[in-house]
Write a protein that holds these residues in place. Sequence first.
Motif, PDB file in Angstrom:
ATOM      1  N   SER A 193       1.035  -0.917   0.120  1.00 24.66           N
ATOM      2  CA  SER A 193       0.095   0.262  -0.285  1.00 24.66           C
ATOM      3  C   SER A 193       0.600   1.685   0.033  1.00 24.66           C
ATOM      4  O   SER A 193       2.146   1.353   0.906  1.00 24.66           O
ATOM      5  CB  SER A 193      -1.056   0.135   1.593  1.00 24.66           C
ATOM      6  OG  SER A 193      -1.758  -1.217   1.449  1.00 24.66           O
TER       7      SER A 193
ATOM      8  N   LYS B 185       1.099   5.563   0.882  1.00 25.54           N
ATOM      9  CA  LYS B 185       0.820   6.542   1.456  1.00 25.54           C
ATOM     10  C   LYS B 185       1.291   7.769   1.343  1.00 25.54           C
ATOM     11  O   LYS B 185       2.614   8.024   0.826  1.00 25.54           O
ATOM     12  CB  LYS B 185       0.783   5.933   2.931  1.00 25.54           C
ATOM     13  CG  LYS B 185       0.636   7.256   4.550  1.00 25.54           C
ATOM     14  CD  LYS B 185       0.807   6.663   5.484  1.00 25.54           C
ATOM     15  CE  LYS B 185       2.448   7.218   6.323  1.00 25.54           C
ATOM     16  NZ  LYS B 185       2.758   7.444   7.510  1.00 25.54           N
TER      17      LYS B 185
ATOM     18  N   TRP C   4      -4.049   6.861   2.369  1.00 27.30           N
ATOM     19  CA  TRP C   4      -3.613   5.662   1.925  1.00 27.30           C
ATOM     20  C   TRP C   4      -4.169   4.846   0.541  1.00 27.30           C
ATOM     21  O   TRP C   4      -5.822   5.365   0.748  1.00 27.30           O
ATOM     22  CB  TRP C   4      -3.917   4.448   2.800  1.00 27.30           C
ATOM     23  CG  TRP C   4      -3.467   4.654   4.023  1.00 27.30           C
ATOM     24  CD1 TRP C   4      -3.052   5.355   4.605  1.00 27.30           C
ATOM     25  CD2 TRP C   4      -1.905   4.322   4.582  1.00 27.30           C
ATOM     26  NE1 TRP C   4      -2.509   5.660   5.887  1.00 27.30           N
ATOM     27  CE2 TRP C   4      -1.502   4.556   5.951  1.00 27.30           C
ATOM     28  CE3 TRP C   4      -1.476   3.179   3.825  1.00 27.30           C
ATOM     29  CZ2 TRP C   4      -0.484   4.286   6.391  1.00 27.30           C
ATOM     30  CZ3 TRP C   4      -0.226   2.631   4.665  1.00 27.30           C
ATOM     31  CH2 TRP C   4       0.495   3.137   6.285  1.00 27.30           C
TER      32      TRP C   4
END
Length: 122
Positions: free
Chosen positions: A94, A96, A112
Amino acid sequence: QVQLVESGGGLVQPGGSLRLSCAASGSIFRIDDMGWYRQAPGKERELVATITSSGSTNYADSVKGRFTISRDNAKNTVYLQMNSLKPEDTAVYSCKADVIKASPFRPRSDYWGQGTQVIVSS
């Protein structure tokens, strides 16, 4: 609103390479730090790499020398080039972003992406 959309995950054999991308869009005045994190099944989410707006980078020891983080500020996009992949790199990755929104008072928030699956297996 601000959205982060990742792409580039998939299945790769050990020793192979993948390139992840994460594009931010929406009401953005500026993005400061951007980063990649990963979470393997049954494990805590961990930092993979971060990059400042000026290009300074930081890596987890486990990926140093194999992964490279970069960004295109004009496109509000961060990349993660992953080489020499190992089965232990299997995780949901992921991104950010530390975003300052283009609205009154310039509020700052972390956003995110939804995550992209990387599987390293023969």
